[in-house]
Design an enzyme around this catalytic site. Structure first.
Site, short mmCIF file in Angstrom:
data_model
loop_
_atom_site.label_atom_id
_atom_site.label_comp_id
_atom_site.label_asym_id
_atom_site.label_seq_id
_atom_site.Cartn_x
_atom_site.Cartn_y
_atom_site.Cartn_z
N PRO A 2 48.02 48.50 68.42
CA PRO A 2 49.43 48.78 68.59
C PRO A 2 50.17 49.23 67.35
O PRO A 2 50.49 48.44 66.48
CB PRO A 2 49.99 47.45 69.08
N GLU A 3 50.48 50.50 67.31
CA GLU A 3 51.49 51.00 66.39
C GLU A 3 52.72 51.30 67.25
O GLU A 3 52.73 50.97 68.43
CB GLU A 3 50.98 52.23 65.64
#
Length: 270
Positions: A2-3
């Site tokens: 997750p960015e």
DNA sequence: CTGGTCACCTGGAAGC
DNA sequence: TGCTTCCAGGTGACCA
């Protein structure tokens, strides 16, 4: 995974389903995260209504009236909706909603965290120190130039510093620098205004495109069987070591910066 | 203050 | 098959 784009995709996936819902019960199966779960975590959540789901950088914020639940997915965190309680391995926390569905936090590596804080959550130290949201108009070349002035760190390292700009991680730092034609080892403070303008545009374009790609496969992990179902985004340089550049005849190279892998084209990025 | 390194965890892939 | 080693999308504490 997750960015910023992945977190935004999760936000868009769960928001319609949880907005306005009351948390009727809380199941805690694991408390050891990046920051340990608060001792009174369950009690403080029970009976609260989720007014909104926001995002700041890589953080999700569930607005709960005078309190807020800040969620960070770390490296391996997932939020999913399921009719079943959290039973799977690494399904650590479940919030039972008043429609009998569970909002489930799964995180094998436990690098993520769930933090209860007084509202507004932006006053929390972790959020307060964050730089501008890259997709908002306030993130400009001028702003970036000010925060990078006199910095000798490589631009790639600077982009991953949340105080400079929020939400950019290892993948999108490489992708944005490739799109802007900037070598990742360039000293951040030495980039011209013109090149920073190109970088700002590249960051916005790369992030928007990734969010669009994520949105198309959102159903894979929201409302499903609780399995992660990462979306297969196509990276332009990331992970393409020794493969041909998509723009020229050179081959993509990998180097290590601050302990993280960086990918770049030695010909396109100067 | 700055910038660099390592620790925190689990699991998957590659190497032998 | 099975053991070992390396690597992974993120912080955050610590050190020079």
């Amino acid at each position: 995974m997750p960015e910023l784009p992945e977190v935004e995709t999760v936000r868009r996936g769960i928001a319609p389903a949880v907005r306005g819902r009351c948390i009727t019960d809380v199941i805690v199966r694991e408390r050891r995260f990046r920051h340990p779960l608060a001792a009174d975590f369950a009690e403080r959540l029970r009976g609260r209504t989720i007014a909104a789901v926001r995002r700041r950088g890589k953080y999700l914020v569930l607005e709960l009236g005078d309190e807020a639940l800040i969620i960070h997915l770390g490296m391996s965190g997932i939020l999913s909706l399921s009719p079943q309680p959290p039973l799977a391995k690494h399904a650590h926390v479940g919030l039972l909603l008043d429609d009998s569905r569970y909002l489930i936090y799964t995180d094998p590596r436990r690098f993520g965290c769930l933090l209860l804080t007084a509202s507004p959550a932006v006053n929390h130290p972790r959020l307060r120190s964050l730089g501008p949201e890259p997709l908002l108009a306030a993130f400009t070349a001028k702003r970036l130039q000010q925060s990078l002035a006199a910095k000798s760190v490589p631009i790639k390292t600077a982009l991953m510093d949340g105080r400079v700009v929020a939400g950019i991680g290892n993948i999108y730092a490489s992708e944005a620098l490739f799109a802007a034609g900037i070598h990742p080892q360039t000293a951040a403070g030495r980039l011209s205004g013109k090149r920073l303008a190109r970088l700002v545009t590249a960051i916005k374009t790369v992030l928007r495109r990734a969010i669009r790609a994520g949105g198309s496969s959102m159903r894979d992990f929201v409302d499903g069987d609780g399995k992660p179902g990462y979306f297969q985004t196509q990276w332009t340089v990331y992970g393409r070591n020794e493969l041909p550049c998509v723009c020229c005849t050179a081959f993509i190279r990998r180097c290590r910066q601050s302990g993280r892998a960086t990918y770049y084209c030695p010909k396109c990025q100067t």
